[in-house]
Design a protein around this motif. Structure first.
Motif, PDB file in Angstrom:
ATOM      1  N   TYR A 202       0.850  -1.187   0.000  1.00  0.00           N
ATOM      2  CA  TYR A 202       0.000   0.000   0.000  1.00  0.00           C
ATOM      3  C   TYR A 202       0.893   1.246   0.000  1.00  0.00           C
ATOM      4  O   TYR A 202       2.019   1.228   0.523  1.00  0.00           O
ATOM      5  CB  TYR A 202      -0.876   0.039   1.243  1.00  0.00           C
ATOM      6  CG  TYR A 202      -1.906  -1.059   1.346  1.00  0.00           C
ATOM      7  CD1 TYR A 202      -3.210  -0.864   0.884  1.00  0.00           C
ATOM      8  CD2 TYR A 202      -1.595  -2.283   1.939  1.00  0.00           C
ATOM      9  CE1 TYR A 202      -4.169  -1.865   0.998  1.00  0.00           C
ATOM     10  CE2 TYR A 202      -2.539  -3.291   2.046  1.00  0.00           C
ATOM     11  CZ  TYR A 202      -3.828  -3.074   1.575  1.00  0.00           C
ATOM     12  OH  TYR A 202      -4.770  -4.063   1.680  1.00  0.00           O
ATOM     13  N   TYR A 203       0.382   2.346  -0.552  1.00  0.00           N
ATOM     14  CA  TYR A 203       1.122   3.600  -0.508  1.00  0.00           C
ATOM     15  C   TYR A 203       0.168   4.770  -0.701  1.00  0.00           C
ATOM     16  O   TYR A 203      -0.982   4.593  -1.133  1.00  0.00           O
ATOM     17  CB  TYR A 203       2.229   3.638  -1.569  1.00  0.00           C
ATOM     18  CG  TYR A 203       1.752   3.685  -3.014  1.00  0.00           C
ATOM     19  CD1 TYR A 203       1.716   4.895  -3.711  1.00  0.00           C
ATOM     20  CD2 TYR A 203       1.351   2.528  -3.698  1.00  0.00           C
ATOM     21  CE1 TYR A 203       1.299   4.950  -5.037  1.00  0.00           C
ATOM     22  CE2 TYR A 203       0.938   2.580  -5.013  1.00  0.00           C
ATOM     23  CZ  TYR A 203       0.915   3.789  -5.683  1.00  0.00           C
ATOM     24  OH  TYR A 203       0.496   3.851  -6.994  1.00  0.00           O
ATOM     25  N   GLY A 204       0.652   5.976  -0.371  1.00  0.00           N
ATOM     26  CA  GLY A 204      -0.203   7.136  -0.562  1.00  0.00           C
ATOM     27  C   GLY A 204       0.467   8.444  -0.198  1.00  0.00           C
ATOM     28  O   GLY A 204       1.432   8.486   0.576  1.00  0.00           O
ATOM     29  N   TYR A 205      -0.049   9.502  -0.817  1.00  0.00           N
ATOM     30  CA  TYR A 205       0.330  10.872  -0.481  1.00  0.00           C
ATOM     31  C   TYR A 205      -0.754  11.462   0.426  1.00  0.00           C
ATOM     32  O   TYR A 205      -1.944  11.382   0.105  1.00  0.00           O
ATOM     33  CB  TYR A 205       0.399  11.739  -1.743  1.00  0.00           C
ATOM     34  CG  TYR A 205       1.540  11.460  -2.689  1.00  0.00           C
ATOM     35  CD1 TYR A 205       2.759  12.135  -2.564  1.00  0.00           C
ATOM     36  CD2 TYR A 205       1.400  10.554  -3.729  1.00  0.00           C
ATOM     37  CE1 TYR A 205       3.801  11.904  -3.456  1.00  0.00           C
ATOM     38  CE2 TYR A 205       2.435  10.313  -4.625  1.00  0.00           C
ATOM     39  CZ  TYR A 205       3.636  10.997  -4.480  1.00  0.00           C
ATOM     40  OH  TYR A 205       4.667  10.765  -5.369  1.00  0.00           O
ATOM     41  N   SER A 206      -0.332  12.093   1.497  1.00  0.00           N
ATOM     42  CA  SER A 206      -1.308  12.810   2.344  1.00  0.00           C
ATOM     43  C   SER A 206      -1.590  14.193   1.776  1.00  0.00           C
ATOM     44  O   SER A 206      -2.610  14.807   2.100  1.00  0.00           O
ATOM     45  CB  SER A 206      -0.781  12.941   3.778  1.00  0.00           C
ATOM     46  OG  SER A 206       0.436  13.680   3.810  1.00  0.00           O
ATOM     47  N   GLY A 207      -0.695  14.690   0.902  1.00  0.00           N
ATOM     48  CA  GLY A 207      -0.841  16.042   0.363  1.00  0.00           C
ATOM     49  C   GLY A 207      -0.278  17.076   1.325  1.00  0.00           C
ATOM     50  O   GLY A 207       0.287  16.749   2.365  1.00  0.00           O
ATOM     51  N   ALA A 208      -0.423  18.329   0.965  1.00  0.00           N
ATOM     52  CA  ALA A 208       0.085  19.422   1.802  1.00  0.00           C
ATOM     53  C   ALA A 208      -0.835  19.666   2.988  1.00  0.00           C
ATOM     54  O   ALA A 208      -2.004  19.268   2.986  1.00  0.00           O
ATOM     55  CB  ALA A 208       0.215  20.698   0.974  1.00  0.00           C
ATOM     56  N   LEU A 209      -0.301  20.348   4.003  1.00  0.00           N
ATOM     57  CA  LEU A 209      -1.122  20.711   5.170  1.00  0.00           C
ATOM     58  C   LEU A 209      -1.992  21.926   4.880  1.00  0.00           C
ATOM     59  O   LEU A 209      -3.134  22.008   5.338  1.00  0.00           O
ATOM     60  CB  LEU A 209      -0.219  21.020   6.367  1.00  0.00           C
ATOM     61  CG  LEU A 209       0.062  19.899   7.349  1.00  0.00           C
ATOM     62  CD1 LEU A 209       0.847  20.455   8.533  1.00  0.00           C
ATOM     63  CD2 LEU A 209      -1.203  19.217   7.828  1.00  0.00           C
ATOM     64  N   GLU A 210      -1.431  22.889   4.155  1.00  0.00           N
ATOM     65  CA  GLU A 210      -2.153  24.105   3.763  1.00  0.00           C
ATOM     66  C   GLU A 210      -1.888  24.370   2.286  1.00  0.00           C
ATOM     67  O   GLU A 210      -0.740  24.315   1.839  1.00  0.00           O
ATOM     68  CB  GLU A 210      -1.678  25.328   4.566  1.00  0.00           C
ATOM     69  CG  GLU A 210      -2.124  25.373   6.007  1.00  0.00           C
ATOM     70  CD  GLU A 210      -3.510  26.005   6.175  1.00  0.00           C
ATOM     71  OE1 GLU A 210      -3.989  26.664   5.242  1.00  0.00           O
ATOM     72  OE2 GLU A 210      -4.096  25.829   7.264  1.00  0.00           O
ATOM     73  N   GLY A 211      -2.929  24.631   1.522  1.00  0.00           N
ATOM     74  CA  GLY A 211      -2.715  25.059   0.150  1.00  0.00           C
ATOM     75  C   GLY A 211      -2.002  26.410   0.148  1.00  0.00           C
ATOM     76  O   GLY A 211      -2.282  27.263   0.982  1.00  0.00           O
ATOM     77  N   ARG A 212      -1.072  26.602  -0.798  1.00  0.00           N
ATOM     78  CA  ARG A 212      -0.287  27.843  -0.802  1.00  0.00           C
ATOM     79  C   ARG A 212      -0.546  28.709  -2.015  1.00  0.00           C
ATOM     80  O   ARG A 212       0.015  29.798  -2.129  1.00  0.00           O
ATOM     81  CB  ARG A 212       1.204  27.508  -0.707  1.00  0.00           C
ATOM     82  CG  ARG A 212       1.585  26.760   0.576  1.00  0.00           C
ATOM     83  CD  ARG A 212       3.069  26.500   0.651  1.00  0.00           C
ATOM     84  NE  ARG A 212       3.509  25.724  -0.502  1.00  0.00           N
ATOM     85  CZ  ARG A 212       4.688  25.879  -1.100  1.00  0.00           C
ATOM     86  NH1 ARG A 212       5.530  26.819  -0.685  1.00  0.00           N
ATOM     87  NH2 ARG A 212       5.018  25.127  -2.135  1.00  0.00           N
ATOM     88  N   VAL A 231      -2.845  -5.568   6.261  1.00  0.00           N
ATOM     89  CA  VAL A 231      -3.948  -4.803   5.674  1.00  0.00           C
ATOM     90  C   VAL A 231      -3.880  -3.375   6.217  1.00  0.00           C
ATOM     91  O   VAL A 231      -3.707  -3.166   7.419  1.00  0.00           O
ATOM     92  CB  VAL A 231      -5.314  -5.428   6.009  1.00  0.00           C
ATOM     93  CG1 VAL A 231      -6.449  -4.542   5.491  1.00  0.00           C
ATOM     94  CG2 VAL A 231      -5.413  -6.816   5.406  1.00  0.00           C
ATOM     95  N   VAL A 232      -4.009  -2.405   5.314  1.00  0.00           N
ATOM     96  CA  VAL A 232      -3.923  -0.992   5.702  1.00  0.00           C
ATOM     97  C   VAL A 232      -5.282  -0.322   5.487  1.00  0.00           C
ATOM     98  O   VAL A 232      -5.892  -0.467   4.424  1.00  0.00           O
ATOM     99  CB  VAL A 232      -2.843  -0.256   4.874  1.00  0.00           C
ATOM    100  CG1 VAL A 232      -2.794   1.226   5.268  1.00  0.00           C
ATOM    101  CG2 VAL A 232      -1.482  -0.913   5.071  1.00  0.00           C
ATOM    102  N   LYS A 233      -5.729   0.390   6.496  1.00  0.00           N
ATOM    103  CA  LYS A 233      -6.922   1.223   6.375  1.00  0.00           C
ATOM    104  C   LYS A 233      -6.502   2.662   6.647  1.00  0.00           C
ATOM    105  O   LYS A 233      -5.606   2.908   7.456  1.00  0.00           O
ATOM    106  CB  LYS A 233      -8.000   0.790   7.365  1.00  0.00           C
ATOM    107  CG  LYS A 233      -8.513  -0.619   7.133  1.00  0.00           C
ATOM    108  CD  LYS A 233      -9.578  -0.987   8.165  1.00  0.00           C
ATOM    109  CE  LYS A 233     -10.071  -2.426   7.950  1.00  0.00           C
ATOM    110  NZ  LYS A 233     -11.092  -2.800   8.967  1.00  0.00           N
ATOM    111  N   GLU A 234      -7.159   3.607   5.988  1.00  0.00           N
ATOM    112  CA  GLU A 234      -6.770   4.998   6.192  1.00  0.00           C
ATOM    113  C   GLU A 234      -7.990   5.906   6.294  1.00  0.00           C
ATOM    114  O   GLU A 234      -9.079   5.589   5.810  1.00  0.00           O
ATOM    115  CB  GLU A 234      -5.867   5.493   5.062  1.00  0.00           C
ATOM    116  CG  GLU A 234      -6.591   5.672   3.737  1.00  0.00           C
ATOM    117  CD  GLU A 234      -5.811   6.528   2.755  1.00  0.00           C
ATOM    118  OE1 GLU A 234      -4.606   6.673   2.903  1.00  0.00           O
ATOM    119  OE2 GLU A 234      -6.449   7.058   1.832  1.00  0.00           O
TER     120      GLU A 234
END
Length: 359
Positions: A202-212, A231-234
């Motif tokens: 499994y893999y993933g990007y959480s993205g930025a904390l604040e849009g800039r 098994v991964v849950k998010e």
């Protein structure tokens, strides 16, 4: 079960050029507040680890106060272990801000090639790597293998690509599949990716904390991951203080500046504390759209607002068809049709006759 908080691309001390001194200062403080909220959320969720996937800092200018602030926030959630993988904006090298201060005991910063940290009592191995320069053209995940019988978690900054090249640690799905990781927390892309999988990893990007900027619209936040029996849950948690909202507003039927302002307010609704960019669209007549005047009238109603006039002057087809020209003949014939496709053909045909680009 292992519980993890993932965040990345914080970009502390972003200069926010073009926003003016006051708004820029507030936005820098927004990042600080959201970072603290995110880290403390990890404590509330009783996570086992916090993974920071790079670009904690934005550039080569970071205030010492910011470093102290970050260290204090991370120390406040001890004994939760925090793992940081420096990225292309904050590479770990001789000039790195990571080397300017002593970090709390619960913080582990990866410094170079892939290394591992084993947490024996949880049967977990954390794998991590750092950018040492701004550009990394070879995949840092190559030849990395998770240990059999253990929960293998990698924290890395990189660019997952389906083909071609990248200057930012190019990673393919095959690289991910061959890694034998349980989960790979990845930073670099500022948009939340959802939970992805290649092979058994499994893999993933959480993205930025604040849009800039207005290139980073939508919700921003962190991931809460639960890992059990491979098994991964998010769960994605939206934590940003402000969103960037880029909205088209049709003012075709408006005839005064006041009516335009009312339409903007009703369209935006409860998002007045966000970063707003309004693109005025539609066909207008007998009114001049003055962006500066509209912005002045709305400045006390919104934290930040931009106004772009993309309207077009309403066309008087009845008058044009009287012309003794190709344009007049075209309009006259097209007005005899009364269906949606003909209406579109009329608009684009007239644009072509007047030499406008049609996209």
């Amino acid at each position: 079960m292992i519980k993890v908080l993932q965040l990345g691309d914080v970009h502390f001390d972003t200069p926010f050029k073009g926003l003016g001194t006051e708004i820029s200062s507030i936005r820098k403080e927004d990042i600080r507040e959201t970072f603290k909220k995110a880290i403390l959320r990890g404590k509330e969720e009783k996570v086992d680890f916090i993974l920071i996937t790079g670009d904690l800092f934005d550039n080569k200018r970071v205030f010492k106060e910011t470093l102290v602030y970050i260290a204090n926030v991370l120390k406040s959630v001890s004994p939760i272990k925090v793992f940081i993988s420096p990225g292309n904006h904050d590479p770990y090298n001789e000039d790195s801000f990571y080397k300017l201060m002593e970090w709390p005991e619960n913080v582990h910063i990866f410094k170079s090639k892939m290394e591992t940290v084993e947490i024996a009592d949880r049967n977990v191995v954390i794998h991590g790597v750092a950018f040492n320069e701004e550009h990394v053209e070879e995949c840092l995940l190559h030849n990395v293998k998770g240990e059999d019988g253990k929960i293998n978690i990698a924290v890395i900054h990189g660019d997952v690509i389906s083909g071609g090249e990248s200057l930012y640690n190019p990673i393919t799905e095959e690289d991910i599949k061959e890694s034998n990781m349980t989960y790979i927390a990845i930073g670099h892309k500022h948009k939340y990716s959802g939970l992805l999988k290649s092979g058994e990893t499994y893999y993933g990007y959480s993205g930025a904390l604040e849009g800039r900027s207005f290139n980073e619209t939508g919700e921003k936040g962190v991931l809460i991951l639960e890992i059990e029996d491979e098994v991964v849950k998010e769960e994605f948690l939206s934590l940003s203080k402000r969103k960037h909202i880029d909205i088209d507003i049709d003012i075709t039927d408006k005839s005064t500046t006041e009516e335009i302002c009312e339409k903007i307010c009703s369209s935006i609704g409860e998002n007045s504390n966000d970063m707003i960019r309004v693109n005025l669209i539609g066909e207008i007549e007998d009114i001049v759209v003055r962006e500066n005047v509209i912005k002045e009238k709305l400045k006390d109603k919104f934290f930040y607002i931009e106004i772009n006039d993309n309207t077009k002057e309403k066309i008087d087809y009845e008058n044009i068809k009287k012309e003794k020209s190709l344009r007049g003949i075209f309009i006259s014939e097209m007005l005899k049709c009364d269906d949606e496709e003909s209406t579109e053909a009329l608009k684009y045909g007239l644009m072509a006759l007047e030499g406008e680009d049609i996209i």
